[in-house]
Design a protein around this motif. Structure first.
Motif, PDB file in Angstrom:
ATOM      1  N   SER A  11       0.842  -1.204   0.000  1.00  0.00           N
ATOM      2  CA  SER A  11       0.000   0.000   0.000  1.00  0.00           C
ATOM      3  C   SER A  11       0.876   1.252   0.000  1.00  0.00           C
ATOM      4  CB  SER A  11      -0.909  -0.011   1.225  1.00  0.00           C
ATOM      5  OG  SER A  11      -1.877   0.988   1.117  1.00  0.00           O
ATOM      6  N   LEU A  12       1.956   1.222   0.769  1.00  0.00           N
ATOM      7  CA  LEU A  12       2.892   2.361   0.855  1.00  0.00           C
ATOM      8  C   LEU A  12       3.489   2.649  -0.522  1.00  0.00           C
ATOM      9  CD1 LEU A  12       4.391   4.370   2.782  1.00  0.00           C
ATOM     10  CD2 LEU A  12       6.174   2.644   2.973  1.00  0.00           C
ATOM     11  N   TYR A 164      -2.543  11.952   0.089  1.00  0.00           N
ATOM     12  CA  TYR A 164      -1.564  10.875  -0.101  1.00  0.00           C
ATOM     13  C   TYR A 164      -0.384  11.031   0.867  1.00  0.00           C
ATOM     14  CZ  TYR A 164      -3.831   8.891  -4.214  1.00  0.00           C
ATOM     15  OH  TYR A 164      -4.722   8.254  -5.050  1.00  0.00           O
ATOM     16  N   GLN A 165       0.078  12.277   1.034  1.00  0.00           N
ATOM     17  CA  GLN A 165       1.200  12.517   1.959  1.00  0.00           C
ATOM     18  C   GLN A 165       0.833  12.099   3.380  1.00  0.00           C
ATOM     19  OE1 GLN A 165       1.767  16.674   1.014  1.00  0.00           O
ATOM     20  NE2 GLN A 165       3.549  16.265  -0.277  1.00  0.00           N
ATOM     21  N   ASP A 166      -0.391  12.432   3.782  1.00  0.00           N
ATOM     22  CA  ASP A 166      -0.868  12.083   5.124  1.00  0.00           C
ATOM     23  C   ASP A 166      -0.967  10.565   5.289  1.00  0.00           C
ATOM     24  OD1 ASP A 166      -1.875  12.817   7.714  1.00  0.00           O
ATOM     25  OD2 ASP A 166      -3.874  12.220   6.997  1.00  0.00           O
ATOM     26  N   ALA A 167      -1.517   9.885   4.271  1.00  0.00           N
ATOM     27  CA  ALA A 167      -1.663   8.422   4.317  1.00  0.00           C
ATOM     28  C   ALA A 167      -0.285   7.757   4.397  1.00  0.00           C
ATOM     29  CB  ALA A 167      -2.420   7.930   3.096  1.00  0.00           C
ATOM     30  N   ILE A 168       0.676   8.244   3.604  1.00  0.00           N
ATOM     31  CA  ILE A 168       2.041   7.697   3.622  1.00  0.00           C
ATOM     32  C   ILE A 168       2.672   7.878   4.999  1.00  0.00           C
ATOM     33  CG2 ILE A 168       4.393   8.094   2.717  1.00  0.00           C
ATOM     34  CD1 ILE A 168       2.990   8.574  -0.067  1.00  0.00           C
ATOM     35  N   LYS A 170       1.096   8.130   7.859  1.00  0.00           N
ATOM     36  CA  LYS A 170       0.427   7.217   8.808  1.00  0.00           C
ATOM     37  C   LYS A 170       0.971   5.792   8.682  1.00  0.00           C
ATOM     38  CE  LYS A 170      -3.976   9.636   9.314  1.00  0.00           C
ATOM     39  NZ  LYS A 170      -5.359   9.714   8.815  1.00  0.00           N
ATOM     40  N   ILE A 171       1.137   5.344   7.429  1.00  0.00           N
ATOM     41  CA  ILE A 171       1.651   3.977   7.216  1.00  0.00           C
ATOM     42  C   ILE A 171       3.073   3.862   7.768  1.00  0.00           C
ATOM     43  CG2 ILE A 171       2.295   2.236   5.487  1.00  0.00           C
ATOM     44  CD1 ILE A 171       0.019   3.372   3.709  1.00  0.00           C
ATOM     45  N   LYS A 172       3.910   4.865   7.446  1.00  0.00           N
ATOM     46  CA  LYS A 172       5.308   4.833   7.918  1.00  0.00           C
ATOM     47  C   LYS A 172       5.367   4.811   9.438  1.00  0.00           C
ATOM     48  CE  LYS A 172       7.842   6.844   4.039  1.00  0.00           C
ATOM     49  NZ  LYS A 172       8.485   8.039   3.501  1.00  0.00           N
ATOM     50  N   ARG A 173       4.536   5.645  10.060  1.00  0.00           N
ATOM     51  CA  ARG A 173       4.495   5.709  11.531  1.00  0.00           C
ATOM     52  C   ARG A 173       4.071   4.351  12.111  1.00  0.00           C
ATOM     53  NH1 ARG A 173       1.497  10.861  12.723  1.00  0.00           N
ATOM     54  NH2 ARG A 173       3.253  12.027  11.938  1.00  0.00           N
ATOM     55  N   TYR A 174       3.028   3.774  11.498  1.00  0.00           N
ATOM     56  CA  TYR A 174       2.517   2.476  11.947  1.00  0.00           C
ATOM     57  C   TYR A 174       3.601   1.405  11.818  1.00  0.00           C
ATOM     58  CZ  TYR A 174      -0.267  -1.807  12.063  1.00  0.00           C
ATOM     59  OH  TYR A 174      -0.758  -3.050  12.364  1.00  0.00           O
ATOM     60  N   MET A 175       4.293   1.417  10.658  1.00  0.00           N
ATOM     61  CA  MET A 175       5.333   0.413  10.434  1.00  0.00           C
ATOM     62  C   MET A 175       6.524   0.599  11.380  1.00  0.00           C
ATOM     63  SD  MET A 175       5.017   0.142   6.287  1.00  0.00           S
ATOM     64  CE  MET A 175       6.351  -0.977   5.955  1.00  0.00           C
ATOM     65  N   GLU A 176       6.854   1.864  11.689  1.00  0.00           N
ATOM     66  CA  GLU A 176       7.926   2.137  12.660  1.00  0.00           C
ATOM     67  C   GLU A 176       7.521   1.639  14.048  1.00  0.00           C
ATOM     68  OE1 GLU A 176       8.730   6.342  12.470  1.00  0.00           O
ATOM     69  OE2 GLU A 176       9.600   6.166  10.451  1.00  0.00           O
TER      70      GLU A 176
END
Length: 203
Positions: A11-12, A164-168, A170-176
């Protein structure tokens, strides 16, 4: 507009691609919008100039006003108007070609001497009037396209790119967070394992 995504690398990557597409397209759309705005203004100015030209021509022939009553209105008629297409800022617009007239024969010996001039005057006035209408139609088409382009610019600039920037983010934060939790969990497991080994009686 809510952007749908999942908290994973696939998704990222997909969101990253979509973001790049929009970021690359935005400057082109902005340039198209300003080019269209300029062309709309030019087409309207051309139409206004032609309307003024028509008014000036009508005033110029004011002295003939009394004679027009004698003029046979059926002497000249427009049979066809040739329009062709011109691309302006990537948009198809009309342009005036030839105007086809049907001039009915008249007896030059019996008819007033100025009839030939009257036909030429009517040709000139009709060309100016038709050209003004074509310019107005061109301005209308270009303005409609400009509004559509402005909507797309606003959609990209104010909704989709930030979305899109916000979604990216959120995903990065979640994955971290997931990575940190997994590291913390493995540390806890290691330290428990080490503690258990220490407590275990030597054999």
């Amino acid at each position: 507009m809510a952007i749908k995504f999942q908290y994973n690398k696939t998704s990222l990557n997909e969101l990253g691609k979509q973001l790049k597409v929009r970021q690359r397209a935005l400057p082109t759309l902005q340039n198209k919008e300003s080019a269209l705005r300029l062309e709309v203004r030019k087409a309207r100015e051309d139409s206004d100039r032609l309307v003024s030209e028509l008014d000036a021509a009508l005033k110029r022939y004011d002295y003939l006003a009394a004679l027009w009553n004698e003029f046979d209105a059926g002497l000249i008629s427009i049979t066809d108007v040739d329009l062709y297409t011109v691309k302006v800022a990537g948009v198809k617009t009309p342009a005036l070609g030839d105007i086809h007239y049907e001039i009915h024969p008249f007896n030059a010996f019996v008819s007033p001497a100025w009839y030939a001039d009257g036909v030429a005057i009517l040709k000139e006035l009709s060309r100016i009037g038709i050209e003004s209408e074509v310019c107005l139609e061109k301005a209308r088409i270009l303005d409609w396209q400009r509004r559509k382009t402005t909507q797309k610019v606003n959609l990209y600039e104010k909704v989709q790119i930030p979305g899109y920037q916000d979604a990216i983010r959120k995903i990065k934060r979640y994955m971290e967070d997931e990575e940190n939790l997994s590291k913390a969990a493995s540390k806890i497991v290691k330290s428990r394992h080490a503690a258990e080994e220490e407590e275990a009686p030597a054999v």
